[in-house]
Write a protein that holds these residues in place. Structure first.
Motif, PDB file in Angstrom:
ATOM      1  N   ALA A   1       0.838  -1.200   0.000  1.00 51.26           N
ATOM      2  CA  ALA A   1       0.000   0.000   0.000  1.00 51.26           C
ATOM      3  C   ALA A   1       0.877   1.257   0.000  1.00 51.26           C
ATOM      4  N   HIS A   2       1.950   1.195   0.773  1.00 51.88           N
ATOM      5  CA  HIS A   2       2.886   2.327   0.808  1.00 51.88           C
ATOM      6  C   HIS A   2       3.640   2.447  -0.526  1.00 51.88           C
ATOM      7  N   LYS A   3       4.037   1.304  -1.091  1.00 50.69           N
ATOM      8  CA  LYS A   3       4.807   1.297  -2.339  1.00 50.69           C
ATOM      9  C   LYS A   3       3.984   1.816  -3.506  1.00 50.69           C
ATOM     10  N   TYR A   4       2.711   1.364  -3.609  1.00 44.92           N
ATOM     11  CA  TYR A   4       1.876   1.731  -4.755  1.00 44.92           C
ATOM     12  C   TYR A   4       0.922   2.891  -4.448  1.00 44.92           C
ATOM     13  N   LYS A   5       1.066   3.477  -3.227  1.00 44.21           N
ATOM     14  CA  LYS A   5       0.279   4.656  -2.839  1.00 44.21           C
ATOM     15  C   LYS A   5      -1.222   4.397  -2.960  1.00 44.21           C
ATOM     16  N   MET A   6      -1.689   3.398  -2.225  1.00 44.16           N
ATOM     17  CA  MET A   6      -3.109   3.043  -2.211  1.00 44.16           C
ATOM     18  C   MET A   6      -3.470   2.552  -0.810  1.00 44.16           C
ATOM     19  N   PRO A   7      -4.759   2.529  -0.469  1.00 40.01           N
ATOM     20  CA  PRO A   7      -5.166   2.059   0.870  1.00 40.01           C
ATOM     21  C   PRO A   7      -4.836   0.573   1.053  1.00 40.01           C
ATOM     22  N   PRO A   8      -4.518   0.159   2.276  1.00 41.57           N
ATOM     23  CA  PRO A   8      -4.220  -1.262   2.512  1.00 41.57           C
ATOM     24  C   PRO A   8      -5.463  -2.135   2.423  1.00 41.57           C
ATOM     25  N   LEU A   9      -5.249  -3.387   2.171  1.00 40.81           N
ATOM     26  CA  LEU A   9      -6.352  -4.351   2.093  1.00 40.81           C
ATOM     27  C   LEU A   9      -6.805  -4.752   3.485  1.00 40.81           C
ATOM     28  N   ARG A  10      -8.056  -5.227   3.565  1.00 39.16           N
ATOM     29  CA  ARG A  10      -8.583  -5.784   4.815  1.00 39.16           C
ATOM     30  C   ARG A  10      -9.302  -7.087   4.489  1.00 39.16           C
ATOM     31  N   LEU A  11      -9.036  -8.123   5.262  1.00 41.73           N
ATOM     32  CA  LEU A  11      -9.677  -9.423   5.063  1.00 41.73           C
ATOM     33  C   LEU A  11     -10.803  -9.614   6.061  1.00 41.73           C
ATOM     34  N   ASP A  12     -11.934 -10.192   5.617  1.00 39.21           N
ATOM     35  CA  ASP A  12     -12.982 -10.549   6.588  1.00 39.21           C
ATOM     36  C   ASP A  12     -12.607 -11.862   7.277  1.00 39.21           C
ATOM     37  N   ASP A  13     -13.414 -12.262   8.254  1.00 42.42           N
ATOM     38  CA  ASP A  13     -13.068 -13.438   9.086  1.00 42.42           C
ATOM     39  C   ASP A  13     -12.977 -14.717   8.265  1.00 42.42           C
ATOM     40  N   ASN A  14     -13.876 -14.900   7.299  1.00 45.65           N
ATOM     41  CA  ASN A  14     -13.843 -16.106   6.458  1.00 45.65           C
ATOM     42  C   ASN A  14     -12.581 -16.155   5.601  1.00 45.65           C
ATOM     43  N   ALA A  15     -12.173 -14.992   5.091  1.00 46.05           N
ATOM     44  CA  ALA A  15     -10.956 -14.922   4.279  1.00 46.05           C
ATOM     45  C   ALA A  15      -9.727 -15.248   5.121  1.00 46.05           C
ATOM     46  N   VAL A  16      -9.715 -14.777   6.375  1.00 44.70           N
ATOM     47  CA  VAL A  16      -8.593 -15.072   7.285  1.00 44.70           C
ATOM     48  C   VAL A  16      -8.519 -16.573   7.548  1.00 44.70           C
ATOM     49  N   ALA A  17      -9.688 -17.210   7.742  1.00 41.42           N
ATOM     50  CA  ALA A  17      -9.723 -18.664   7.993  1.00 41.42           C
ATOM     51  C   ALA A  17      -9.177 -19.434   6.797  1.00 41.42           C
ATOM     52  N   ILE A  18      -9.549 -19.003   5.588  1.00 37.80           N
ATOM     53  CA  ILE A  18      -9.045 -19.663   4.369  1.00 37.80           C
ATOM     54  C   ILE A  18      -7.538 -19.457   4.249  1.00 37.80           C
ATOM     55  N   LEU A  19      -7.095 -18.259   4.564  1.00 36.95           N
ATOM     56  CA  LEU A  19      -5.667 -17.933   4.496  1.00 36.95           C
ATOM     57  C   LEU A  19      -4.855 -18.871   5.388  1.00 36.95           C
ATOM     58  N   GLN A  20      -5.407 -19.159   6.584  1.00 38.61           N
ATOM     59  CA  GLN A  20      -4.682 -19.994   7.548  1.00 38.61           C
ATOM     60  C   GLN A  20      -4.769 -21.481   7.224  1.00 38.61           C
ATOM     61  N   LYS A  21      -5.825 -21.892   6.518  1.00 43.00           N
ATOM     62  CA  LYS A  21      -5.982 -23.309   6.183  1.00 43.00           C
ATOM     63  C   LYS A  21      -5.206 -23.708   4.921  1.00 43.00           C
ATOM     64  N   PHE A  22      -4.885 -22.717   4.098  1.00 42.14           N
ATOM     65  CA  PHE A  22      -4.186 -23.017   2.842  1.00 42.14           C
ATOM     66  C   PHE A  22      -2.792 -23.581   3.123  1.00 42.14           C
ATOM     67  N   ARG A  23      -2.295 -24.491   2.255  1.00 39.56           N
ATOM     68  CA  ARG A  23      -1.031 -25.191   2.533  1.00 39.56           C
ATOM     69  C   ARG A  23       0.214 -24.325   2.343  1.00 39.56           C
ATOM     70  N   TRP A  24       0.175 -23.360   1.424  1.00 37.67           N
ATOM     71  CA  TRP A  24       1.319 -22.479   1.152  1.00 37.67           C
ATOM     72  C   TRP A  24       2.590 -23.274   0.877  1.00 37.67           C
ATOM     73  N   ASN A  25       2.551 -24.062  -0.186  1.00 40.06           N
ATOM     74  CA  ASN A  25       3.728 -24.858  -0.562  1.00 40.06           C
ATOM     75  C   ASN A  25       4.935 -23.984  -0.886  1.00 40.06           C
ATOM     76  N   GLY A  26       4.679 -22.754  -1.362  1.00 42.65           N
ATOM     77  CA  GLY A  26       5.772 -21.820  -1.644  1.00 42.65           C
ATOM     78  C   GLY A  26       6.154 -20.979  -0.444  1.00 42.65           C
ATOM     79  N   ASN A  27       5.472 -21.216   0.701  1.00 38.40           N
ATOM     80  CA  ASN A  27       5.761 -20.568   1.986  1.00 38.40           C
ATOM     81  C   ASN A  27       5.654 -19.041   1.902  1.00 38.40           C
ATOM     82  N   ILE A  28       6.550 -18.320   2.583  1.00 37.97           N
ATOM     83  CA  ILE A  28       6.440 -16.867   2.698  1.00 37.97           C
ATOM     84  C   ILE A  28       6.522 -16.196   1.329  1.00 37.97           C
TER      85      ILE A  28
END
Length: 419
Positions: free
Chosen positions: A203-230
């Motif tokens: 958001a700072h780099k591209y000069k735009m407002p930061p994103l916000r995730l709702d609770d369901n999106a956060v749950a999906i984010l945490q359940k995903f395997r992320w094989n490529g990690n960080i």
């Protein structure tokens, strides 16, 4: 000694996972010493941060710090890059060049993807670790260097050692202390923290407002395997930051940026796949050979009966045997042992008459040929068992796996053939 929290702030490490904290603690503890360190973990977990921590907290912090990606340097030039070369050492060597070990004298070298080093380079590296000596490519003069080596790898080096791709002595010299960084899927509580950090940076780099995730999106984010990690999480955060005009992200929007579930499922890859395929082919070949041997035996038996009893009698009494050898039906086989009209029976030579008169000798002859074939097969089997045992240095389990048989069967064969 600096605290874990202070190190995290200094090197911008996000997360409170106990395994991550333990890895940083170990880095802080070993930093003041000169012992070699091996950092292990999957690709994308941030292994490059730990060597920087170790160097900055060591007495070498004012010396050079050089990071080398061993997998990115061609095999033909890796020795020149690490140890330098003399003028004329090879085509294109128009002058003398200092290698990383010479430049980093008194400092630290980080060898990333050390498992990709060629075996010849591993021998040179082992010498540096043992006595600090190296020789430039094209030179005969021994030079000294005083560097601290921190290595990292995302491959299983024990498997590489078993396959002869990595030296066991080098592994133990490099991994005096081993630090393991956990994959992102084992740091579920840290995933959202990292995502928020990334979207804030973008958001700072591209000069735009930061994103916000709702609770369901956060749950999906945490359940995903992320094989490529960080690294994968950062890429997804950047894509959404750039492409989405709506800054409130729900689960459906997030899922559209994630790979399909099927592509993220863990796959089981067996190292012995090639060996198992080879074993299957060998078993098929053995079966074909034994079937051929049995068919040959039946053919010999039929030939002997023809010579002794005449074609008509044999055709009547050995229908099953004839069909087995020549085909399923008399029509298909197109074999007729009867005399054709106008065709005289060929006279039996004298030595053939003698052969007919000695049934016992005939069968003894057939059995002798069969025994010779069995002996040849046994000799091949003994030869294969010996080679496999020699190749695996007498380890019966490894030899049995390579031969495609059970360990008990191999033990019985060893006793049978007195190996």
């Amino acid at each position: 000694m600096e605290t874990v929290q202070a190190i995290k702030q200094r090197f911008e490490i996000i997360g409170n996972d106990p395994k991550l904290n333990r890895a940083i603690e170990k880095a802080i503890q070993v930093a003041p010493t000169d012992i070699s360190v091996m950092v292990t973990g999957e690709s994308g977990v941030g292994k490059e941060s730990l060597p920087k921590i170790i160097h900055s907290l060591s007495h070498r912090k004012h010396g050079k710090y050089i990071a080398v990606n061993c997998g990115a340097i061609p095999e033909g030039t890796i020795d020149s890059e690490l140890f330098g070369h003399e003028k004329g050492a090879f085509t294109g060597a128009t002058g003398t060049r200092e290698g990383y070990f010479e430049v980093a004298d008194g400092g630290t070298i980080f060898l990333d993807e050390v498992g990709e080093l060629p075996l010849t380079t591993q021998v040179r590296l082992l010498r540096v670790l043992e006595n600090g000596e190296f020789i430039k490519v094209g030179s005969s003069q021994v030079q000294k260097t005083n560097v601290r080596i921190v290595a990292a790898t995302n491959v299983n080096l024990f498997n590489a050692i078993e396959k002869g791709k990595f030296r066991e002595d080098l592994y133990y010299r490099l991994s005096t202390v081993e630090i393991m960084l956990p994959p992102l899927r084992e740091r579920k509580e840290d995933i959202h923290l990292l995502f928020r950090k990334f979207v804030s940076d973008f958001a700072h780099k591209y000069k735009m407002p930061p994103l916000r995730l709702d609770d369901n999106a956060v749950a999906i984010l945490q359940k995903f395997r992320w094989n490529g990690n960080i690294r994968q999480l950062r890429n997804v955060a950047e894509q959404i930051s750039v492409l989405e005009t709506n800054r409130d992200i729900n689960s459906q929007t997030l899922l559209s940026y994630l790979p399909s579930e099927a592509s993220t499922l863990p796959s089981v890859v067996k190292d012995s796949k090639k060996d198992s395929d080879f074993s299957t082919e060998r078993e098929i070949l053995y079966k074909v050979l034994f079937d051929m041997k049995n068919d040959l035996h039946d053919l010999k038996k039929l030939t002997l009966e023809l010579m002794q009893n005449g074609s008509a009698t044999v055709k009547e009494n050995s229908k099953n045997l004839i069909q087995k050898i020549y085909g399923s039906t008399e029509k298909e086989s197109e074999i007729d042992f009867e005399e054709q009209p106008g065709t005289a029976m060929m006279p039996i030579p004298q030595h053939q008459e003698e052969f007919e008169n000695n049934d016992e000798d005939n069968y003894l002859f057939a059995e002798t040929v069969e025994e010779e074939e069995i002996l040849k097969l046994e000799q091949k089997e003994i030869e294969m068992i010996k080679k496999s045992l020699e190749k695996n240095k007498g380890k019966r389990k490894a030899a049995a796996d390579e031969l495609g048989i059970s360990e008990r069967t191999l033990y019985r064969k060893i006793k049978q053939f007195d190996l």
